[in-house]
Design a protein around this motif. Structure first.
Motif, mmCIF file in Angstrom:
data_model
loop_
_atom_site.group_PDB
_atom_site.id
_atom_site.type_symbol
_atom_site.label_atom_id
_atom_site.label_comp_id
_atom_site.label_asym_id
_atom_site.label_seq_id
_atom_site.Cartn_x
_atom_site.Cartn_y
_atom_site.Cartn_z
ATOM 1 N N ASP A 1 13.581 -8.360 13.855
ATOM 2 C CA ASP A 1 13.063 -8.717 12.274
ATOM 3 C C ASP A 1 13.284 -8.264 11.499
ATOM 4 O OD1 ASP A 1 11.447 -7.230 13.620
ATOM 5 O OD2 ASP A 1 9.804 -8.156 13.535
ATOM 6 N N SER A 2 14.024 -7.084 11.860
ATOM 7 C CA SER A 2 13.497 -6.328 10.310
ATOM 8 C C SER A 2 14.414 -6.218 9.371
ATOM 9 C CB SER A 2 14.267 -4.631 10.891
ATOM 10 O OG SER A 2 13.290 -4.133 12.339
ATOM 11 N N ASN A 3 14.919 -6.269 8.352
ATOM 12 C CA ASN A 3 15.584 -6.443 7.403
ATOM 13 C C ASN A 3 16.138 -5.737 6.312
ATOM 14 O OD1 ASN A 3 14.154 -5.985 5.994
ATOM 15 N ND2 ASN A 3 14.116 -8.760 4.519
ATOM 16 N N MET A 4 15.752 -4.196 6.688
ATOM 17 C CA MET A 4 16.091 -2.982 5.498
ATOM 18 C C MET A 4 16.427 -1.925 6.790
ATOM 19 S SD MET A 4 13.764 -3.262 2.709
ATOM 20 C CE MET A 4 12.076 -4.067 3.641
ATOM 21 N N PRO A 5 17.040 -0.908 6.635
ATOM 22 C CA PRO A 5 17.417 0.459 7.716
ATOM 23 C C PRO A 5 15.868 1.367 7.214
ATOM 24 C CG PRO A 5 18.852 0.498 6.437
ATOM 25 C CD PRO A 5 18.517 -1.156 6.297
ATOM 26 N N SER B 1 12.550 2.623 2.387
ATOM 27 C CA SER B 1 13.512 1.664 1.432
ATOM 28 C C SER B 1 12.495 1.305 0.339
ATOM 29 C CB SER B 1 13.098 0.420 2.374
ATOM 30 O OG SER B 1 13.523 0.024 3.711
ATOM 31 N N ALA B 2 12.505 2.680 -0.396
ATOM 32 C CA ALA B 2 11.604 2.975 -2.205
ATOM 33 C C ALA B 2 12.925 2.160 -2.688
ATOM 34 C CB ALA B 2 12.182 4.356 -2.160
ATOM 35 N N MET B 3 13.860 1.794 -2.797
ATOM 36 C CA MET B 3 14.590 0.913 -4.103
ATOM 37 C C MET B 3 15.300 -0.683 -3.037
ATOM 38 S SD MET B 3 17.268 3.640 -5.535
ATOM 39 C CE MET B 3 17.795 4.618 -4.080
ATOM 40 N N ARG B 4 14.911 -0.683 -2.200
ATOM 41 C CA ARG B 4 15.911 -2.835 -1.840
ATOM 42 C C ARG B 4 14.273 -3.449 -1.611
ATOM 43 N NH1 ARG B 4 15.271 -6.164 -0.048
ATOM 44 N NH2 ARG B 4 16.840 -7.441 2.295
ATOM 45 N N ASP B 5 13.437 -2.470 -0.863
ATOM 46 C CA ASP B 5 11.982 -3.634 -0.917
ATOM 47 C C ASP B 5 11.501 -3.313 -2.456
ATOM 48 O OD1 ASP B 5 10.030 -4.497 -0.571
ATOM 49 O OD2 ASP B 5 9.260 -3.217 1.183
ATOM 50 N N ALA B 6 11.300 -5.117 -3.229
ATOM 51 C CA ALA B 6 11.097 -4.798 -4.201
ATOM 52 C C ALA B 6 10.034 -3.724 -4.412
ATOM 53 C CB ALA B 6 11.482 -6.178 -4.939
ATOM 54 N N SER C 1 0.793 -1.073 0.252
ATOM 55 C CA SER C 1 -0.164 0.245 -0.088
ATOM 56 C C SER C 1 1.110 1.185 -0.450
ATOM 57 C CB SER C 1 -1.040 0.047 1.476
ATOM 58 O OG SER C 1 -0.039 0.232 2.372
ATOM 59 N N ILE C 2 1.860 1.395 0.553
ATOM 60 C CA ILE C 2 3.428 2.354 0.608
ATOM 61 C C ILE C 2 3.521 2.588 -0.572
ATOM 62 C CG2 ILE C 2 5.100 3.144 1.811
ATOM 63 C CD1 ILE C 2 4.855 1.728 3.555
ATOM 64 N N SER C 3 3.974 1.698 -1.553
ATOM 65 C CA SER C 3 4.399 1.517 -2.919
ATOM 66 C C SER C 3 3.392 1.949 -3.660
ATOM 67 C CB SER C 3 4.715 0.085 -3.545
ATOM 68 O OG SER C 3 4.481 0.092 -4.588
ATOM 69 N N ASN C 4 1.987 1.811 -3.814
ATOM 70 C CA ASN C 4 0.600 2.061 -4.061
ATOM 71 C C ASN C 4 0.482 4.044 -4.117
ATOM 72 O OD1 ASN C 4 -0.075 -0.306 -5.536
ATOM 73 N ND2 ASN C 4 -1.268 -0.603 -4.439
ATOM 74 N N ALA C 5 0.899 4.000 -3.120
ATOM 75 C CA ALA C 5 0.331 5.420 -2.785
ATOM 76 C C ALA C 5 1.007 6.232 -2.738
ATOM 77 C CB ALA C 5 0.647 5.609 -0.834
ATOM 78 N N LEU C 6 2.580 5.950 -3.439
ATOM 79 C CA LEU C 6 4.095 6.492 -3.901
ATOM 80 C C LEU C 6 3.432 7.191 -5.256
ATOM 81 C CD1 LEU C 6 6.440 4.882 -2.016
ATOM 82 C CD2 LEU C 6 5.954 7.676 -1.867
ATOM 83 N N LEU C 7 3.006 5.739 -5.604
ATOM 84 C CA LEU C 7 2.632 5.912 -7.716
ATOM 85 C C LEU C 7 1.469 6.085 -8.036
ATOM 86 C CD1 LEU C 7 2.345 1.894 -8.789
ATOM 87 C CD2 LEU C 7 4.261 3.659 -8.986
#
Length: 423
Positions: free
Chosen positions: A309-313, A369-374, A147-153
């Motif tokens: 449990d996080s895998n990216m900052p 993480s707009a690039m790291r998160d596919a 949903s974050i991706s869609n909001a950015l789009l």
């Protein structure tokens, strides 16, 4: 051979599925890559890439990543982090390798599916909610990072509408600007309320003034007037959104509590610990970092156990900096800033479209993480680079031409080899 007959629909397919789950966007990326390889003309694409200002920065980013891989430590996460690092650069290069016409087809797919999803959002909330196909749930409500991706789009579409509306005002056609600003404000409400993306709201609040500056940088009075009016409208809109105000207040409270030592799973509190501890990772090994995949290992040792449990900052530049040192951080940051600068240098509306899209990608990469998160990167990064690809058509005063037509002119639709006449 009319090579774009293969690549154009593949590019449009990627544009069409950016709102879909990440598996579908991965498929679209693979389809486009295969279409480029099968269609031929790779020498022509390579020449286009070599002439692109982003070519050498991306090559430097790749080279340093491979150097760190060779000399650094390896971890269980090394393979996946290497894959995502390479995917980031490859996504940029694929967009930059498109012809103007292919980029228009990708953009056509994106804007078409965005329009359909806007209708879906309107119908969903006008009717009062109904059972919705699960892959589309993230379009109408908050569902994790998708949903974050869609909001950015949606924020890219909103900024595109704003750029067009501002251009109409500059051309003394204010009535034509009204639908564009209605769309911008409506999408602003969507990203702020049902999708609840503070990243997207922040991006819009920063991007709209920047495109105003780009439009009227030579007309100070118009610029000041536009900025004051925009500030009043945005301020009034934010004042009427108590939900958003509450989220900001909660975020500030989370930061204060985190600074006082409290550990909990609040969005801003998590970022506080991640940014602090990732900064210390970089400070400890500023040149080569901890190795590809090393962020997770160090986070488990340094970060609070509750957040393990996080895998990216939630910051792409800190992520690559922790793994590859300052050279990795600066190389990726340079690529994104150079993309924004390339758009800024083009003074017309095509430049402003690209400026808004690339700046949204830069902001999202700095606070998420707009690039790291596919889930985000395969959509936002590709679309923003397609916008930039069109802005880089230096000898074309209108690179967006043909966007809404069902057929482009035959001279534009044929990819000719040098010296071969058009059919």
């Amino acid at each position: 051979m009319q090579r774009s007959h293969i690549v154009r629909p593949a590019a449009m397919f990627w544009g069409l599925v950016v709102f879909m789950p990440v598996g579908v966007t991965y498929l679209s990326a693979i389809v486009l890559l295969l279409a480029m390889l099968v269609a031929g003309g790779l020498g022509e694409r390579y020449a286009r890439l070599r002439a692109n200002p982003l070519w050498w920065p991306v090559m430097a980013y790749f080279a340093w990543t491979l150097i760190v891989l060779a000399i650094g430590q390896h971890y269980p996460e090394t393979g996946s982090n290497l894959f995502h690092g390479i995917r980031i650069g490859l996504t940029m290069l694929m967009a930059m390798a498109l012809t103007r016409e292919e980029a228009v087809w990708a953009l056509r797919g994106f804007l078409l599916v965005a329009a359909l999803n806007i209708v879906l959002v309107i119908v969903f909330y006008a009717v009062g909610g109904f059972n919705i196909w699960s892959p589309l749930r993230a379009v109408v409500m908050e569902v994790g990072n998708k949903s974050i991706s869609n909001a950015l789009l949606f924020s890219v579409v909103a900024s595109t509408a704003a750029v067009w509306g501002i251009a109409q005002i500059a051309a003394h056609r204010p009535l034509r600007a009204i639908p564009a600003f209605v769309l911008m404000l409506g999408l602003g409400l969507v990203v702020a309320l049902p999708l609840t993306s503070r990243t997207s709201v922040l991006a819009l609040l920063l991007v709209i003034p920047v495109v105003c500056i780009h439009q009227w940088r030579s007309h100070l009075k118009m610029l000041v007037g536009a900025l004051v009016l925009g500030a009043v409208v945005m301020g009034a809109g934010l004042y009427q959104l108590p939900q958003l105000q509450h989220k900001v207040e909660v975020g500030v409270q989370e930061l204060e509590e985190a600074q006082a030592g409290a550990v909990f799973k609040g969005s801003w509190a998590i970022r506080y610990y991640m940014y602090r501890d990732t900064g210390l990772m970089i400070a400890d090994r500023p040149f080569t970092g901890w190795g590809i995949g090393g962020w997770t290992d160090q986070w488990h040792k340094r970060g609070p156990a509750l957040l393990a449990d996080s895998n990216m900052p939630h910051n792409d530049f800190l992520w690559v900096g922790a793994q590859g040192g300052l050279p990795a951080l600066l190389s990726l940051l340079f690529i994104m800033v150079a993309a924004v600068w390339q758009a800024w240098k083009r003074p017309d509306i095509a430049g402003r479209y690209a400026l808004a899209a690339t700046l949204i990608a830069l902001i999202a990469s700095s606070v998420n993480s707009a690039m790291r998160d596919a889930q985000i990167g395969l959509a936002l990064l590709f679309i923003s680079m397609v916008y930039l690809r069109l802005a880089q058509e230096k000898n074309d005063p209108n690179p967006w031409r043909g966007l809404l037509s069902s057929r482009l002119k035959s001279l534009e639709s044929l990819e000719k080899d040098p010296g071969r006449p058009a059919a």
